[in-house]
Motif scaffolding. Structure first.
Motif, PDB file in Angstrom:
ATOM      1  N   MET A  76       0.832  -1.201   0.000  1.00 25.39           N
ATOM      2  CA  MET A  76       0.000   0.000   0.000  1.00 25.39           C
ATOM      3  C   MET A  76       0.873   1.259   0.000  1.00 25.39           C
ATOM      4  N   GLU A  77       1.955   1.248   0.783  1.00 25.33           N
ATOM      5  CA  GLU A  77       2.867   2.393   0.824  1.00 25.33           C
ATOM      6  C   GLU A  77       3.523   2.618  -0.543  1.00 25.33           C
ATOM      7  N   ARG A  78       3.918   1.533  -1.180  1.00 26.65           N
ATOM      8  CA  ARG A  78       4.543   1.635  -2.499  1.00 26.65           C
ATOM      9  C   ARG A  78       3.549   2.190  -3.528  1.00 26.65           C
ATOM     10  N   GLU A  79       2.290   1.728  -3.487  1.00 27.20           N
ATOM     11  CA  GLU A  79       1.273   2.243  -4.397  1.00 27.20           C
ATOM     12  C   GLU A  79       1.011   3.725  -4.149  1.00 27.20           C
ATOM     13  N   ARG A  80       1.002   4.131  -2.874  1.00 27.92           N
ATOM     14  CA  ARG A  80       0.782   5.536  -2.549  1.00 27.92           C
ATOM     15  C   ARG A  80       1.931   6.395  -3.076  1.00 27.92           C
ATOM     16  N   GLN A  81       3.169   5.926  -2.887  1.00 30.11           N
ATOM     17  CA  GLN A  81       4.333   6.660  -3.390  1.00 30.11           C
ATOM     18  C   GLN A  81       4.276   6.780  -4.915  1.00 30.11           C
ATOM     19  N   GLN A  82       3.912   5.689  -5.575  1.00 32.59           N
ATOM     20  CA  GLN A  82       3.840   5.703  -7.037  1.00 32.59           C
ATOM     21  C   GLN A  82       2.766   6.673  -7.515  1.00 32.59           C
ATOM     22  N   LYS A  83       1.642   6.718  -6.822  1.00 31.65           N
ATOM     23  CA  LYS A  83       0.574   7.630  -7.193  1.00 31.65           C
ATOM     24  C   LYS A  83       1.030   9.079  -7.029  1.00 31.65           C
ATOM     25  N   LEU A  84       1.728   9.384  -5.926  1.00 29.50           N
ATOM     26  CA  LEU A  84       2.247  10.739  -5.714  1.00 29.50           C
ATOM     27  C   LEU A  84       3.247  11.124  -6.803  1.00 29.50           C
ATOM     28  N   GLU A  85       4.125  10.193  -7.175  1.00 32.67           N
ATOM     29  CA  GLU A  85       5.098  10.462  -8.230  1.00 32.67           C
ATOM     30  C   GLU A  85       4.401  10.745  -9.563  1.00 32.67           C
ATOM     31  N   GLU A  86       3.366   9.981  -9.873  1.00 37.91           N
ATOM     32  CA  GLU A  86       2.631  10.201 -11.117  1.00 37.91           C
ATOM     33  C   GLU A  86       1.952  11.567 -11.116  1.00 37.91           C
ATOM     34  N   GLU A  87       1.373  11.959  -9.980  1.00 39.18           N
ATOM     35  CA  GLU A  87       0.737  13.267  -9.899  1.00 39.18           C
ATOM     36  C   GLU A  87       1.758  14.388 -10.079  1.00 39.18           C
ATOM     37  N   GLU A  88       2.929  14.242  -9.462  1.00 39.08           N
ATOM     38  CA  GLU A  88       3.988  15.247  -9.622  1.00 39.08           C
ATOM     39  C   GLU A  88       4.435  15.326 -11.084  1.00 39.08           C
ATOM     40  N   GLU A  89       4.545  14.186 -11.725  1.00 40.90           N
ATOM     41  CA  GLU A  89       4.952  14.141 -13.135  1.00 40.90           C
ATOM     42  C   GLU A  89       3.912  14.836 -14.017  1.00 40.90           C
ATOM     43  N   ILE A  90       2.651  14.606 -13.724  1.00 40.53           N
ATOM     44  CA  ILE A  90       1.582  15.241 -14.493  1.00 40.53           C
ATOM     45  C   ILE A  90       1.620  16.755 -14.307  1.00 40.53           C
ATOM     46  N   LYS A  91       1.836  17.194 -13.064  1.00 49.29           N
ATOM     47  CA  LYS A  91       1.923  18.635 -12.802  1.00 49.29           C
ATOM     48  C   LYS A  91       3.084  19.252 -13.568  1.00 49.29           C
ATOM     49  N   ARG A  92       4.220  18.574 -13.540  1.00 45.34           N
ATOM     50  CA  ARG A  92       5.401  19.083 -14.237  1.00 45.34           C
ATOM     51  C   ARG A  92       5.155  19.153 -15.746  1.00 45.34           C
ATOM     52  N   ARG A  94       2.299  19.444 -17.251  1.00 44.02           N
ATOM     53  CA  ARG A  94       1.326  20.506 -17.550  1.00 44.02           C
ATOM     54  C   ARG A  94       2.010  21.868 -17.592  1.00 44.02           C
ATOM     55  N   LYS A  95       2.975  22.068 -16.707  1.00 42.61           N
ATOM     56  CA  LYS A  95       3.680  23.352 -16.689  1.00 42.61           C
ATOM     57  C   LYS A  95       4.583  23.512 -17.904  1.00 42.61           C
ATOM     58  N   GLU A  96       5.261  22.428 -18.293  1.00 43.14           N
ATOM     59  CA  GLU A  96       6.279  22.525 -19.344  1.00 43.14           C
ATOM     60  C   GLU A  96       5.723  22.335 -20.752  1.00 43.14           C
ATOM     61  N   LEU A  97       4.901  21.342 -20.949  1.00 43.69           N
ATOM     62  CA  LEU A  97       4.587  20.909 -22.303  1.00 43.69           C
ATOM     63  C   LEU A  97       3.341  21.557 -22.904  1.00 43.69           C
ATOM     64  N   ILE A  98       2.405  21.947 -22.111  1.00 44.68           N
ATOM     65  CA  ILE A  98       1.175  22.495 -22.676  1.00 44.68           C
ATOM     66  C   ILE A  98       1.420  23.963 -23.015  1.00 44.68           C
ATOM     67  N   PRO A  99       1.180  24.346 -24.270  1.00 48.11           N
ATOM     68  CA  PRO A  99       1.462  25.732 -24.668  1.00 48.11           C
ATOM     69  C   PRO A  99       0.482  26.705 -24.026  1.00 48.11           C
ATOM     70  N   LYS A 100       0.973  27.910 -23.839  1.00 53.26           N
ATOM     71  CA  LYS A 100       0.136  28.973 -23.282  1.00 53.26           C
ATOM     72  C   LYS A 100      -0.755  29.530 -24.386  1.00 53.26           C
ATOM     73  N   ALA A 101      -1.865  30.083 -23.998  1.00 55.56           N
ATOM     74  CA  ALA A 101      -2.776  30.687 -24.980  1.00 55.56           C
ATOM     75  C   ALA A 101      -2.156  31.969 -25.525  1.00 55.56           C
ATOM     76  N   GLN A 102      -2.362  32.221 -26.806  1.00 57.30           N
ATOM     77  CA  GLN A 102      -1.824  33.437 -27.423  1.00 57.30           C
ATOM     78  C   GLN A 102      -2.749  34.628 -27.139  1.00 57.30           C
ATOM     79  N   LEU A 103      -2.178  35.793 -27.176  1.00 59.67           N
ATOM     80  CA  LEU A 103      -2.946  36.997 -26.918  1.00 59.67           C
ATOM     81  C   LEU A 103      -3.950  37.234 -28.032  1.00 59.67           C
ATOM     82  N   MET A 104      -5.018  37.885 -27.682  1.00 58.96           N
ATOM     83  CA  MET A 104      -6.047  38.222 -28.670  1.00 58.96           C
ATOM     84  C   MET A 104      -5.504  39.299 -29.605  1.00 58.96           C
TER      85      MET A 104
END
Length: 145
Positions: A76-92, A94-104
């Motif tokens: 259970m501890e290992r699954e929890r750690q893996q889930k936290l790592e996946e969430e951190e990876e997703i956050k990272r 989202r910050k790096e790879l998804i482009p920002k919206a262009q100005l109007m």
């Protein structure tokens, strides 16, 4: 008649020797007097203490249950750690790879397209003749030519 008696004597003689081995001739049932009682192969020299065995078995069962509980907790501890790592990876990501919206664009200034600096293309003449190897061969076409 005498040959039948001789045959019976032979069969009875062979069956008496078979009975000494604990077997009967002809597949018949064994009589209780002819059965051999086999002695026990090994005598039990270790005294059996049921109370001591019950205590040892309970201790062993407790150890097994504790080990299973630890394995489950570790999993259970290992699954929890893996889930936290996946969430951190997703956050990272989202910050790096998804482009920002262009100005109007500004609509108060009119858009004036600029003329291209490239040379215009020159049209070539079409080729109406079909090469001979690309023609469809059929009976009518050859008959006409």
């Amino acid at each position: 008649m005498e040959p039948l008696k001789e045959a019976r004597n032979r069969v009875e003689g062979s069956s008496s020797s078979d009975n000494s081995n604990g077997r009967t001739s002809g597949g018949g049932r064994r009589s209780p007097t002819n059965c051999l009682i086999k002695p026990p192969v090994k005598k039990n020299t270790i005294p059996i203490d049921l109370k001591l065995r019950a205590v040892e078995r309970a201790r062993f069962a407790h150890q097994v249950a504790e080990k299973r509980r630890l394995i489950k907790q570790y999993k259970m501890e290992r699954e929890r750690q893996q889930k936290l790592e996946e969430e951190e990876e997703i956050k990272r990501l989202r910050k790096e790879l998804i482009p920002k919206a262009q100005l109007m664009p500004y609509f108060d200034r009119p858009f004036v397209p600029r003329r291209s600096e490239k040379q215009p293309t020159v049209p070539g003449e079409p080729k109406f003749c079909i090469p001979r190897h690309k023609t469809i061969k059929c009976c009518r076409c050859h008959a006409m030519t």
